[in-house]
Motif scaffolding. Sequence first.
Motif, PDB file in Angstrom:
ATOM      1  N   MET A  95      32.825  84.020  16.672  1.00  0.00           N
ATOM      2  CA  MET A  95      33.602  83.775  15.776  1.00  0.00           C
ATOM      3  C   MET A  95      35.054  83.137  16.183  1.00  0.00           C
ATOM      4  O   MET A  95      35.700  83.720  17.190  1.00  0.00           O
ATOM      5  CB  MET A  95      33.883  85.266  14.783  1.00  0.00           C
ATOM      6  N   GLY A  96      35.431  82.173  15.665  1.00  0.00           N
ATOM      7  CA  GLY A  96      36.625  81.371  16.011  1.00  0.00           C
ATOM      8  C   GLY A  96      37.909  82.199  15.627  1.00  0.00           C
ATOM      9  O   GLY A  96      38.081  83.209  15.237  1.00  0.00           O
ATOM     10  N   ILE A 152      40.778  77.272  12.671  1.00  0.00           N
ATOM     11  CA  ILE A 152      39.596  76.755  11.988  1.00  0.00           C
ATOM     12  C   ILE A 152      39.882  76.037  10.724  1.00  0.00           C
ATOM     13  O   ILE A 152      39.490  75.012  10.279  1.00  0.00           O
ATOM     14  CB  ILE A 152      38.392  77.905  11.526  1.00  0.00           C
ATOM     15  N   LEU A 181      41.472  71.283   7.562  1.00  0.00           N
ATOM     16  CA  LEU A 181      42.356  70.403   6.659  1.00  0.00           C
ATOM     17  C   LEU A 181      42.382  69.043   7.249  1.00  0.00           C
ATOM     18  O   LEU A 181      42.612  67.919   6.624  1.00  0.00           O
ATOM     19  CB  LEU A 181      43.503  71.107   6.522  1.00  0.00           C
ATOM     20  N   LEU A 239      33.827  70.848   2.810  1.00  0.00           N
ATOM     21  CA  LEU A 239      34.139  71.485   1.390  1.00  0.00           C
ATOM     22  C   LEU A 239      32.917  71.495   0.612  1.00  0.00           C
ATOM     23  O   LEU A 239      32.577  72.275  -0.476  1.00  0.00           O
ATOM     24  CB  LEU A 239      35.410  70.413   0.823  1.00  0.00           C
ATOM     25  N   SER A 273      31.197  74.697  -1.025  1.00  0.00           N
ATOM     26  CA  SER A 273      31.085  74.925  -2.477  1.00  0.00           C
ATOM     27  C   SER A 273      29.914  75.198  -3.315  1.00  0.00           C
ATOM     28  O   SER A 273      30.094  75.914  -4.588  1.00  0.00           O
ATOM     29  CB  SER A 273      31.605  73.477  -3.326  1.00  0.00           C
ATOM     30  N   GLN A 330      31.454  80.550  13.097  1.00  0.00           N
ATOM     31  CA  GLN A 330      32.959  80.502  12.815  1.00  0.00           C
ATOM     32  C   GLN A 330      33.158  81.726  11.746  1.00  0.00           C
ATOM     33  O   GLN A 330      34.492  81.939  11.489  1.00  0.00           O
ATOM     34  CB  GLN A 330      33.567  79.004  12.200  1.00  0.00           C
ATOM     35  N   GLY A 331      32.198  82.380  11.283  1.00  0.00           N
ATOM     36  CA  GLY A 331      32.237  83.550  10.326  1.00  0.00           C
ATOM     37  C   GLY A 331      32.558  83.279   8.963  1.00  0.00           C
ATOM     38  O   GLY A 331      33.052  83.850   8.124  1.00  0.00           O
ATOM     39  N   LEU A 332      32.391  81.907   8.376  1.00  0.00           N
ATOM     40  CA  LEU A 332      32.480  81.365   7.213  1.00  0.00           C
ATOM     41  C   LEU A 332      31.568  81.589   6.171  1.00  0.00           C
ATOM     42  O   LEU A 332      31.376  81.832   4.968  1.00  0.00           O
ATOM     43  CB  LEU A 332      32.982  80.114   6.975  1.00  0.00           C
ATOM     44  N   LEU A 339      35.670  85.600   4.454  1.00  0.00           N
ATOM     45  CA  LEU A 339      36.487  84.475   5.040  1.00  0.00           C
ATOM     46  C   LEU A 339      36.256  83.032   4.698  1.00  0.00           C
ATOM     47  O   LEU A 339      37.030  82.306   4.228  1.00  0.00           O
ATOM     48  CB  LEU A 339      36.341  84.607   6.503  1.00  0.00           C
ATOM     49  N   ASP A 389      37.891  82.557   1.262  1.00  0.00           N
ATOM     50  CA  ASP A 389      39.104  82.376   1.487  1.00  0.00           C
ATOM     51  C   ASP A 389      39.478  80.757   1.978  1.00  0.00           C
ATOM     52  O   ASP A 389      40.392  80.209   1.259  1.00  0.00           O
ATOM     53  CB  ASP A 389      39.856  83.213   2.637  1.00  0.00           C
ATOM     54  N   ILE A 390      38.754  80.321   3.011  1.00  0.00           N
ATOM     55  CA  ILE A 390      38.944  79.156   3.397  1.00  0.00           C
ATOM     56  C   ILE A 390      38.495  77.998   2.265  1.00  0.00           C
ATOM     57  O   ILE A 390      39.409  77.006   2.145  1.00  0.00           O
ATOM     58  CB  ILE A 390      38.258  78.943   4.754  1.00  0.00           C
ATOM     59  N   TYR A 391      37.430  78.323   1.677  1.00  0.00           N
ATOM     60  CA  TYR A 391      36.837  77.390   0.606  1.00  0.00           C
ATOM     61  C   TYR A 391      38.102  77.471  -0.563  1.00  0.00           C
ATOM     62  O   TYR A 391      38.391  76.114  -0.820  1.00  0.00           O
ATOM     63  CB  TYR A 391      35.888  77.843  -0.039  1.00  0.00           C
ATOM     64  N   ARG A 405      41.326  77.451  -0.029  1.00  0.00           N
ATOM     65  CA  ARG A 405      42.461  76.791   0.563  1.00  0.00           C
ATOM     66  C   ARG A 405      42.182  75.044   0.505  1.00  0.00           C
ATOM     67  O   ARG A 405      43.002  74.309   0.526  1.00  0.00           O
ATOM     68  CB  ARG A 405      42.810  77.165   1.916  1.00  0.00           C
ATOM     69  N   LEU A 406      40.833  75.040   1.048  1.00  0.00           N
ATOM     70  CA  LEU A 406      40.405  73.602   1.163  1.00  0.00           C
ATOM     71  C   LEU A 406      40.321  72.946  -0.143  1.00  0.00           C
ATOM     72  O   LEU A 406      40.803  71.783  -0.267  1.00  0.00           O
ATOM     73  CB  LEU A 406      38.950  73.489   1.611  1.00  0.00           C
ATOM     74  N   CYS A 407      39.954  73.758  -1.252  1.00  0.00           N
ATOM     75  CA  CYS A 407      39.845  73.158  -2.759  1.00  0.00           C
ATOM     76  C   CYS A 407      41.340  72.909  -2.998  1.00  0.00           C
ATOM     77  O   CYS A 407      41.662  71.581  -3.686  1.00  0.00           O
ATOM     78  CB  CYS A 407      39.445  74.227  -3.467  1.00  0.00           C
ATOM     79  N   GLU A 430      43.902  71.850  -1.034  1.00  0.00           N
ATOM     80  CA  GLU A 430      44.282  70.542  -0.381  1.00  0.00           C
ATOM     81  C   GLU A 430      43.608  69.538  -1.005  1.00  0.00           C
ATOM     82  O   GLU A 430      44.241  68.336  -1.133  1.00  0.00           O
ATOM     83  CB  GLU A 430      43.898  70.936   1.385  1.00  0.00           C
TER      84      GLU A 430
END
Lengths: 111, 111
Positions: free
Chosen positions: A1-2, A7, A12, B22, B26, B63-65, B86, B89-91, B93-95, B97
């Motif tokens: 895991m990074g 990441i 972004l 992304l 999704s 990466q743990g996503l 995780l 959460d990252i998804y 934030r990408l949305c 952005e």
Amino acid sequence: MGNEPDILNNMLQELRRGTLVLSVLSQLAKAQYGYSLIQSLEEKGISIEANTLYPLLRRLEAQGLLESKWDTEETRPRKYYLLSPLGEDIYRRLCAEWKSMAQSVDRLIEG
Amino acid sequence: MGNEPDILNNMLQELRRGTLVLSVLSQLAKAQYGYSLIQSLEEKGISIEANTLYPLLRRLEAQGLLESKWDTEETRPRKYYLLSPLGEDIYRRLCAEWKSMAQSVDRLIEG
């Protein structure tokens, strides 16, 4: 895991990088020099660093999408860039692709 | 000066590549295996090749996503992928952005 912030930042960055050429070309229907281009992009919500923009302008010129000319009338000579006919053509195609892709992505994330 | 179709293709590819993570994230609020994911993206206008998608899924899992689990009930075992906390959460934030960036780009190309 990074590492989580890395990441996210890489993702972004990748997202923004995809639209960079399109963004730059969009502002060069009229001639601009590097700094004025950074400002006009910034005003419209796109941040680009000088050390990303300058090599990109040189690359786009080498590829024939931009034409440049020096203005030596000013105290400090400035290199102005402008879309070439090839650049206008490629810009139109990128716009068409952008619109269709953006619609698809909007559908994905709302679905 | 480069070769025009190559230049355009590289730029189109770069534009699409930016939204790939992304787009994939999704579709993974519910578990999907590779082929079902390709189909659900295709239906919504996003083409992705198996040899691009499979390494991307493995990378996102590393990466743990994403979390994965094998379904061995079927004749042919299938690996299902699903967003991890995780990844969710990252998804998100990408949305966020994406929405802000897409608005900026739309303004640029209409301006």
